[in-house]
Design a protein around this motif. Structure first.
Motif, mmCIF file in Angstrom:
data_model
loop_
_atom_site.group_PDB
_atom_site.id
_atom_site.type_symbol
_atom_site.label_atom_id
_atom_site.label_comp_id
_atom_site.label_asym_id
_atom_site.label_seq_id
_atom_site.Cartn_x
_atom_site.Cartn_y
_atom_site.Cartn_z
ATOM 1 N N GLN A 587 0.673 -1.152 -0.105
ATOM 2 C CA GLN A 587 0.005 0.081 -0.073
ATOM 3 C C GLN A 587 0.924 1.270 0.005
ATOM 4 N N GLY A 588 0.532 2.227 -0.814
ATOM 5 C CA GLY A 588 1.233 3.449 -0.753
ATOM 6 C C GLY A 588 2.024 3.583 -2.227
ATOM 7 N N ASP A 589 3.024 4.382 -1.989
ATOM 8 C CA ASP A 589 3.781 4.573 -3.332
ATOM 9 C C ASP A 589 5.408 4.242 -3.186
ATOM 10 N N LEU A 590 5.956 3.147 -3.755
ATOM 11 C CA LEU A 590 7.232 2.995 -3.736
ATOM 12 C C LEU A 590 8.279 3.889 -4.431
ATOM 13 N N ASP A 591 7.783 4.330 -5.499
ATOM 14 C CA ASP A 591 8.676 5.222 -6.022
ATOM 15 C C ASP A 591 9.046 6.702 -5.188
ATOM 16 N N GLU A 592 7.779 7.077 -4.420
ATOM 17 C CA GLU A 592 8.129 7.975 -3.446
ATOM 18 C C GLU A 592 8.703 7.735 -2.192
ATOM 19 N N LEU A 593 8.824 6.488 -2.066
ATOM 20 C CA LEU A 593 9.461 6.042 -0.736
ATOM 21 C C LEU A 593 8.474 5.988 0.476
ATOM 22 N N LYS A 594 7.249 6.214 0.055
ATOM 23 C CA LYS A 594 6.235 6.033 1.221
ATOM 24 C C LYS A 594 5.335 5.000 1.190
ATOM 25 N N PHE A 595 5.420 3.748 1.916
ATOM 26 C CA PHE A 595 4.754 2.530 1.367
ATOM 27 C C PHE A 595 4.624 2.035 2.785
ATOM 28 N N LEU A 606 2.262 -12.357 8.137
ATOM 29 C CA LEU A 606 3.428 -12.717 8.719
ATOM 30 C C LEU A 606 4.245 -11.592 9.347
ATOM 31 N N ALA A 607 4.149 -10.722 8.712
ATOM 32 C CA ALA A 607 5.293 -9.376 8.968
ATOM 33 C C ALA A 607 4.793 -8.330 8.403
ATOM 34 N N VAL A 608 5.227 -6.997 8.575
ATOM 35 C CA VAL A 608 5.240 -5.866 8.090
ATOM 36 C C VAL A 608 6.209 -5.003 7.860
ATOM 37 N N ASN A 612 8.328 5.814 5.799
ATOM 38 C CA ASN A 612 7.617 7.164 6.089
ATOM 39 C C ASN A 612 6.046 7.014 6.187
ATOM 40 N N TYR A 613 5.819 5.918 7.162
ATOM 41 C CA TYR A 613 4.230 5.839 7.426
ATOM 42 C C TYR A 613 4.135 5.203 8.925
ATOM 43 N N ASP A 614 5.087 6.113 9.828
ATOM 44 C CA ASP A 614 4.941 5.912 11.269
ATOM 45 C C ASP A 614 3.499 6.472 11.856
ATOM 46 N N VAL A 635 -5.686 -6.524 4.587
ATOM 47 C CA VAL A 635 -4.887 -5.595 4.042
ATOM 48 C C VAL A 635 -4.730 -5.251 2.774
ATOM 49 N N GLU A 636 -5.463 -6.334 1.911
ATOM 50 C CA GLU A 636 -5.621 -6.035 0.459
ATOM 51 C C GLU A 636 -6.395 -4.754 -0.157
ATOM 52 N N THR A 637 -7.137 -4.370 0.830
ATOM 53 C CA THR A 637 -8.155 -3.270 0.230
ATOM 54 C C THR A 637 -7.654 -1.877 0.630
ATOM 55 N N GLY A 638 -6.894 -1.941 1.608
ATOM 56 C CA GLY A 638 -6.133 -0.711 1.911
ATOM 57 C C GLY A 638 -7.009 -0.025 3.116
ATOM 58 N N ASP A 639 -8.448 -0.618 3.514
ATOM 59 C CA ASP A 639 -9.032 0.014 4.529
ATOM 60 C C ASP A 639 -8.114 -0.475 5.969
ATOM 61 N N MET A 640 -7.739 0.264 6.707
ATOM 62 C CA MET A 640 -6.858 -0.072 8.042
ATOM 63 C C MET A 640 -7.541 -0.076 9.249
ATOM 64 N N SER A 641 -8.907 -0.085 9.315
ATOM 65 C CA SER A 641 -10.001 -0.369 10.404
ATOM 66 C C SER A 641 -9.411 -1.280 11.256
ATOM 67 N N TRP A 642 -9.003 -2.599 10.594
ATOM 68 C CA TRP A 642 -8.848 -3.644 11.428
ATOM 69 C C TRP A 642 -7.648 -3.432 12.400
ATOM 70 N N LEU A 643 -6.873 -2.327 12.308
ATOM 71 C CA LEU A 643 -5.857 -1.878 13.274
ATOM 72 C C LEU A 643 -6.225 -1.610 14.590
#
Length: 648
Positions: A587-595, A606-608, A612-614, A635-643
């Motif tokens: 999720q996010g933008d690899l090119d912008e190094l924010k992911f 298993l891991a995360v 730039n996503y603190d 995690v596939e949808t981008g909805d982080m409500s499960w957190l």
């Protein structure tokens, strides 16, 4: 010494051996409450207030405190070598710990020096909702104010490890997790509960008056933003000869140091000896590749005075070559032998070396010591540096040298850096960041020869035929556990050389424990599969668990692995154990190094990892620590409500 009773009753020798017994009889519950705690001065102050008693001061006397620990069962053996009874008895599980007040002072009032006290109104009660944190200014320093379950708590606002702002961290079930490196602190006590780092947070008093929240704090604590736990000292050294110790710790990294400190924090008062092949006292080893020109004193985990104060003996430049578990003896390279009662093996790992022609050429380094790192920087300045291996160490070294060296080249057998750990997509994004900073990569090849001129490195020849100019070369191609000296010991070591331990860091031999990079241990996150996790944070936890179980506490390890790497001012954080992942959800933008990248196997996360996503990685670590499974669909949808527990 401060006392708290109506009238002292001296014995025939004019001493007061029963002072605390009389105190207990007179104050009953308040005193027992105080003695049952870990000498937290904030709590002690509050408990005296609850007791509603005055605090007269008496002439300094020497007494022994006997604290009875209400634990499950008595230990079967005394913590004393060679069968002799120690004047300081520490038998865990329902037995007594003896302290000497002169050695282990109890601070009755942490605010005795009124000039060091500040009290300020920081907000209204209504300003904070449950589960909220706020950084507040007391005029001479800041504190962190927390509201949970209707209660307010105040403590230091910076993580004692590297100074991260804890207000940006994660509050969950009575503790705060650092947003940078995952250390956890209890909001009620300020005590550190997960790592990295050695110190806890200072705890401040909170009161509510007329719907306003007031904090009372030590000015000094507001400045230091850290608190070292109270510790015992060794007061039985006369019982030992030079070749005998109660606890021997082989290795002086974070696992060894944490073991020694935990023993002292738990009141252990017998001899502790640490030995290391290094010439320096324990230091912050991750900085060897992240801040290579550091001086030993700058990255020391504790100053020399600390070891003297708490009687933790450190033997430097000493190598153990054999362990005789039957006779409880360690044999050193110079022939010296030391008997022990409890042993911790925390020897870490040994870096792999090249096997090519010219491997003995001068100016080729494995970064193992401060001196190695300093020497590499000096040789690389305005010169040509080659790094062999796109490992964490190799890539951090390459990043650091770009501002020093004329050129930096990285040689790697894989197609992209970190492919096995972070996956190909993240690896390529990192590789691009390096290329944008003048680092040249030579991938899918190896070194065939190191050429010299007048004994010093001149060129690195690759199997592809490419010849690289090189004034200095750093090897970062992995490591093997430093356990060769255990081959004849009878201690169980697996096929890869890792020391096999159980959840209490106990080896196959009673009284012998192991911790850190050299062990394979059961990871709760992976259904107790035996794994090796050579992380800085994990070594801290291993050392603490080993110490507690040397004292027969029966404590099992349960922690979420957490690591970080820093390159070009950017950090990647990582939590969990992704070994064997079969997919990466980004999720996010690899090119912008924010992911953020989630590592999955079948349908489980298993891991995360993130950049730039603190504090997302710390949030995921808290979900994992709570034992909640994270599914791939979450995690596939981008909805982080499960957190927050609102998702599936």
């Amino acid at each position: 010494m401060g006392g708290c009773f109506s009238k002292p009753k001296p014995g025939p020798d004019n001493s007061h051996p029963n002072v605390l017994k009389e105190l207990a009889e007179e104050l009953s519950e308040p005193l027992r409450l105080i003695l049952s705690k870990s000498w937290n001065t904030e709590d002690i102050s509050e408990d005296w207030k609850k007791a509603d008693v005055s605090v007269p001061v008496f002439k300094k006397i020497e007494v022994k405190i006997e604290v009875v620990l209400p634990e499950k069962e008595r230990a079967k053996e005394e913590m004393s070598p060679n069968g002799k009874a120690s004047p300081i008895i520490y038998k865990a599980n329902g037995t007594s710990r003896h302290f000497q007040l002169e050695e282990y002072p109890v601070a009755i009032n942490p605010y005795r020096n009124l000039k060091d006290v500040v009290e300020a109104s920081v907000c209204y009660v209504k300003d904070l909702d449950n589960g909220q944190m706020r950084e507040v200014d007391l005029g001479c320093g800041k504190a962190l104010l927390v509201k949970e379950n209707g209660e307010f708590y105040a403590m230091g606002h910076k993580c004692p490890h590297y100074g991260a702002p804890l207000v940006k961290g994660v509050l969950s079930k009575g503790r705060i997790r650092c947003p940078w490196h995952g250390a956890c602190f209890n909001i009620g006590t300020g005590d550190i509960e997960d790592y990295p780092g050695l110190d806890s947070l200072p705890k401040f008093q909170v009161k509510i008056e007329k719907e306003k929240v007031y904090i009372r704090a030590s000015k000094q604590a507001l400045q230091t933003q850290r608190r070292t736990k109270m510790m015992a000292k060794c007061i039985s050294l006369s019982n030992y000869n030079i070749s005998s110790t109660n606890v021997l710790i082989i290795g002086a990294g974070p696992a060894g140091l944490m073991c020694a400190e935990t023993l002292r924090q738990e009141g252990f008062s017998d001899r502790i000896v640490m030995c290391t092949m290094d010439r320096n006292l324990p230091y912050d080893r991750p900085k060897l590749s992240k801040s290579m020109d550091s001086h030993p004193d700058q990255i020391a985990l504790r100053p020399k005075e600390f070891f003297r104060t708490y009687d933790i003996e450190v033997l430097t430049e000493m190598q153990v070559v054999a362990v005789d578990v039957k006779n409880k003896t360690a044999v050193f390279k110079d022939g010296f032998k030391m008997e022990y009662n409890k042993l911790l093996l925390a020897t870490g790992s040994t870096p792999k070396t090249l096997s090519c022609k010219g491997k003995e050429v001068e100016n080729v380094f494995n970064i193992r010591t401060v001196e190695d790192a300093n020497r590499v920087v000096k040789l690389a300045t305005s010169k040509n540096a080659v790094v062999v291996g796109a490992s964490f160490l190799g890539m951090e070294v390459a990043a650091y040298l770009t501002e020093k060296a004329h050129s930096v080249s990285v040689v790697e057998l894989e197609e992209v850096p970190f492919k096995k750990f972070f996956g190909e997509k993240v690896g390529r994004a990192i590789m691009k960041m390096f290329e944008n900073n003048r680092v040249k990569f030579y991938m899918q090849t190896e070194v065939s020869e190191l050429r010299e001129q007048e004994g010093k490195l001149k060129e690195v020849v690759l199997k592809s035929g490419k010849v690289l100019r090189a004034d200095v070369c750093v090897i970062g191609i992995g490591a093997t556990p430093a356990t060769g000296f255990l081959k004849q010991s009878g201690i169980n070591v697996d096929s890869k050389g890792f020391i096999v331990v159980n959840k209490m860091m106990q080896t196959s031999i009673p009284g012998v424990f192991a911790a850190g990079d050299a062990v394979a241990f059961p990871l709760v996150l992976r259904n107790n599969k035996k794994v090796n996790i050579p992380h800085w944070q994990m070594a801290h936890m291993h050392g603490r668990i080993a110490a507690l179980n040397m004292l027969a506490h029966g404590t099992e390890i349960s922690t979420v692995p957490y690591l970080w790497t820093a390159m070009f001012g950017k950090s990647i954080r990582y939590a969990g154990h992704g070994e064997g992942f079969d997919d990466v959800i980004i999720q996010g933008d690899l090119d912008e190094l924010k992911f953020v990248a989630f590592y999955t196997k079948n349908e489980e996360v298993l891991a995360v990892a993130s950049m730039n996503y603190d504090p997302l990685v710390s949030k995921v670590a808290e979900v994992m620590a709570a034992g909640r499974a994270i599914r791939k669909r979450d995690v596939e949808t981008g909805d982080m409500s499960w957190l927050t527990g609102k998702g599936s």
